[in-house]
Structure formats: structure tokens, C-alpha cells
Design an enzyme around this catalytic site. Structure first.
Site, PDB file in Angstrom:
ATOM      1  N   PHE A  50       7.187  -2.731  -2.396  1.00  0.00           N
ATOM      2  CA  PHE A  50       5.924  -3.017  -1.725  1.00  0.00           C
ATOM      3  C   PHE A  50       5.197  -1.727  -1.375  1.00  0.00           C
ATOM      4  CE2 PHE A  50       8.635  -6.631  -0.552  1.00  0.00           C
ATOM      5  CZ  PHE A  50       7.784  -7.715  -0.735  1.00  0.00           C
ATOM      6  N   ASP A  51       3.879  -1.743  -1.525  1.00  0.00           N
ATOM      7  CA  ASP A  51       3.036  -0.750  -0.876  1.00  0.00           C
ATOM      8  C   ASP A  51       2.972  -1.101   0.606  1.00  0.00           C
ATOM      9  OD1 ASP A  51       1.108   1.270  -0.442  1.00  0.00           O
ATOM     10  OD2 ASP A  51      -0.512  -0.167  -0.744  1.00  0.00           O
TER      11      ASP A  51
END
Length: 332
Positions: A174-175
Site C-alpha cells: 500500500f501507498d
């Protein structure tokens, strides 16, 4: 007795995200250019004529297979599945037959599906208890993000490089900002610059970041880790946070995750280094980010998906304005 999926991770996925239907889509789009009135009938005939032909993997297939395998780790006394996958498609029941047939041919444990014959599929996400909706239709993803129904993302085409994912884990990357966390901090970065962003984050390091569009999904994954047998450090679900943040903007991230009670296996504070280099090493089944600048280099090596901004988001307006300015500066 009603089925309880509150402790189950439910993935909704479109047919075009699960399988590579690019040829069929091309047939429909070409006919729509030539003769819009007959495009749907032409597509229907194509699907019926080819319904015995196997389909190739879509971008979401490695993730789906890895997630379904988690059910093999379920404790003997656990009555509910760990993961449920639901196909939710704009195909009609007739053209969707090819999709169902391919699911059976592959032996995928997917038992629930919906085919809406062109109608928006997002109305049915709540009914299926969906935690994450993966689609190739940007309008559907935008509608989900705008209504905050669940996490959603637009799948990029499958990686062009050979993708060999681990079979013993399912790996999520995930960012941070505008994905796991809300877009407030990123808005400061885009409008006032990196120095102002660093100062703001350092001063607010004891104030938890607000949840973003994929926060609930991250929390659900953390709960799934707890359901699985064995120590969490050796869980078959592995989560990485790969962010362009660096010191002095890192402490707020870790303190926020602690505040949420979420365990993340790996965090990378890259400070502007290209994410694709680290993603190739981490080798996730899916990578979520909000910016094309990160997704474009990564998508050739790992399955990737774009998380859209809310239509009413100030960051959405800022980023679109930057794209327009960039396009204006390009030579004709």
C-alpha cells in the site's frame, strides 16, 4: 440461519479484473465505433461463439488465488471462511456464462456472482459485504470511492514481465497518503511544498492521521492475520507500506498505525526513491497507489491498481490542474 461474513475478508472483482477479456472488449468497442446500435448484439454473439475458449489471467488472478488459499489455514473450529471472492460483472447472465465456465474449469472456489447486463454493479457491494472492489471500470471505482462503500481500485493491465508470486503468502503493498491515510497531508505537500509538509507532519506526529479510502481494508487484513494460526510475524498474510515519506515525516505514520491497532510487516520510507525498485523486491500480489508516477513504472513488474481521489476532494482538483498544466507545456 443467516450467513455471517463480518469476520471474513470479502473481495468483489469484475470479470475483466479476474480474467483478460481485452480481446472481447476490443470487439465490442470496435463495433460500437462502426455501429453503436448493434455493438451489444455483436459482443453477445462473440462471447457465445467463444465460450468454450479458455481465458487468460487478468491482473487480479494472482491475488484471488493466493487469497482463496488462505482458507486452507482456517482453524478446525472456525465456522466462517477467511476469504470470500465474489464476481460482480456488468456482463449479462448469458455473456457471463463464459466467465462462470472458466471459473469451474480452473477449479476456483468462487461460488457467488452477479451479472447486471450493463447496469452499475456498485449498488450490490453492500449486499455482498464487500471489503475491496477491484475493477477495470473507472466510473464504477469512482462511484465506490465517492460513496465510501468500501475500498476500491482500478486495475492496471497485467504485468508485461514474468510475474512469479510466492505461493506461501499473500502480499499486499500500500501507498500511504490518499490510500491508507486521508489526503490532507498530501494536499499540503502539493500546494505548499515538501518543506511545509515535513514541518507539518513533525509538529503533528502525536496526532493520528485520518483514515483514507483503504484504511478499513488494512484494519480488516490485520484482523485476518489474527484469525490465522501461528505468530503474526510468520503469517501467510504479509503487508507492506511503501511511501515517499521520509524523516521527519515518518513518526506520525508509525504512531497512527499503533493508534489503529494495526500490525504492518514492512514499511519503506523512500524519500523520493522510485517505488518500483522496492516493489520488484517485495513482489506483492497487488500494489495500491494514487499516483500514475508510481504506478506506471511498477505495473510492468507487479500487479498494480489505482486508488482514485474523491470527486469533491481538494487534492483531486489540484492534481488534475497539474496534469492540465503539464499537458499545456508539452510541445504539439
Amino acid at each position: 440461519m443467516a450467513i455471517d461474513l463480518s469476520e471474513t475478508l470479502v473481495i468483489g472483482i469484475s470479470a475483466t479484473a479476474l480474467f483478460d477479456l481485452s480481446v472481447a472488449d476490443g470487439v465490442f468497442n470496435q463495433q460500437r465505433k462502426n455501429d453503436p446500435d448493434s455493438a451489444m448484439e455483436h459482443y453477445r454473439r462473440y462471447m457465445l461463439e467463444n465460450e468454450s475458449q479458455p481465458l487468460l489471467d487478468g491482473t487480479g488472478m494472482p491475488l484471488v488465488k493466493a487469497l482463496l488459499a488462505l482458507n486452507d489455514h482456517k482453524k478446525a473450529d472456525d465456522p466462517q471462511p477467511i476469504v470470500e471472492v465474489v464476481v460482480i460483472s456488468r456482463n449479462s447472465p448469458e455473456t457471463g456464462y463464459r466467465v462462470l465456465k472458466e471459473i469451474r474449469r480452473r477449479g476456483l472456489n468462487i461460488t457467488r456472482s452477479a451479472f447486471t447486463a450493463g447496469e452499475a454493479v456498485t449498488h450490490y457491494l453492500d449486499a455482498f459485504y464487500v471489503d475491496l472492489f477491484l475493477t477495470t471500470n473507472e466510473d464504477d471505482a469512482q462511484r465506490v470511492i465517492d460513496t465510501n462503500q468500501c475500498a476500491a481500485a482500478v486495475m492496471r493491465p497485467p504485468p508485461t514481465q514474468a510475474f512469479q508470486c510466492t505461493e506461501t503468502q499473500v502480499r499486499f503493498a500500500f501507498d500511504g497518503d490518499a490510500v491508507i491515510f486521508d489526503d490532507t497531508s498530501e494536499l499540503i505537500n502539493q500546494t505548499h511544498g515538501l518543506d511545509a509538509f515535513h514541518q507539518s507532519e513533525d509538529e503533528r506526529q502525536d496526532i493520528p492521521l485520518e483514515p483514507g479510502p483503504h484504511a478499513k481494508l488494512l484494519i480488516k487484513l490485520s484482523k485476518i492475520q489474527e484469525r490465522l494460526p501461528g505468530r503474526i510475524e510468520y503469517s501467510p498474510v504479509r503487508i507492506a507500506l511503501i511511501t515517499a515519506r521520509n524523516s521527519p515525516a515518518e513518526m506520525r505514520v508509525i504512531k497512527t498505525l499503533r493508534n489503529w491497532g494495526v500490525y504492518v510487516d514492512e514499511i519503506f520510507f523512500l524519500g523520493g526513491l522510485q517505488k518500483a525498485r522496492f516493489l520488484k523486491a517485495f513482489n506483492p500480489h497487488i500494489f495500491f497507489d494514487d499516483q500514475d508516477a508510481h504506478l506506471d513504472p511498477a505495473a510492468s513488474d507487479v500487479p498494480s491498481a489505482k486508488v482514485l481521489y474523491r470527486s469533491t476532494s481538494a487534492l483531486n482538483a489540484v492534481m488534475h490542474d497539474k496534469i492540465r498544466q503539464k499537458n499545456k507545456s508539452q510541445p504539439d
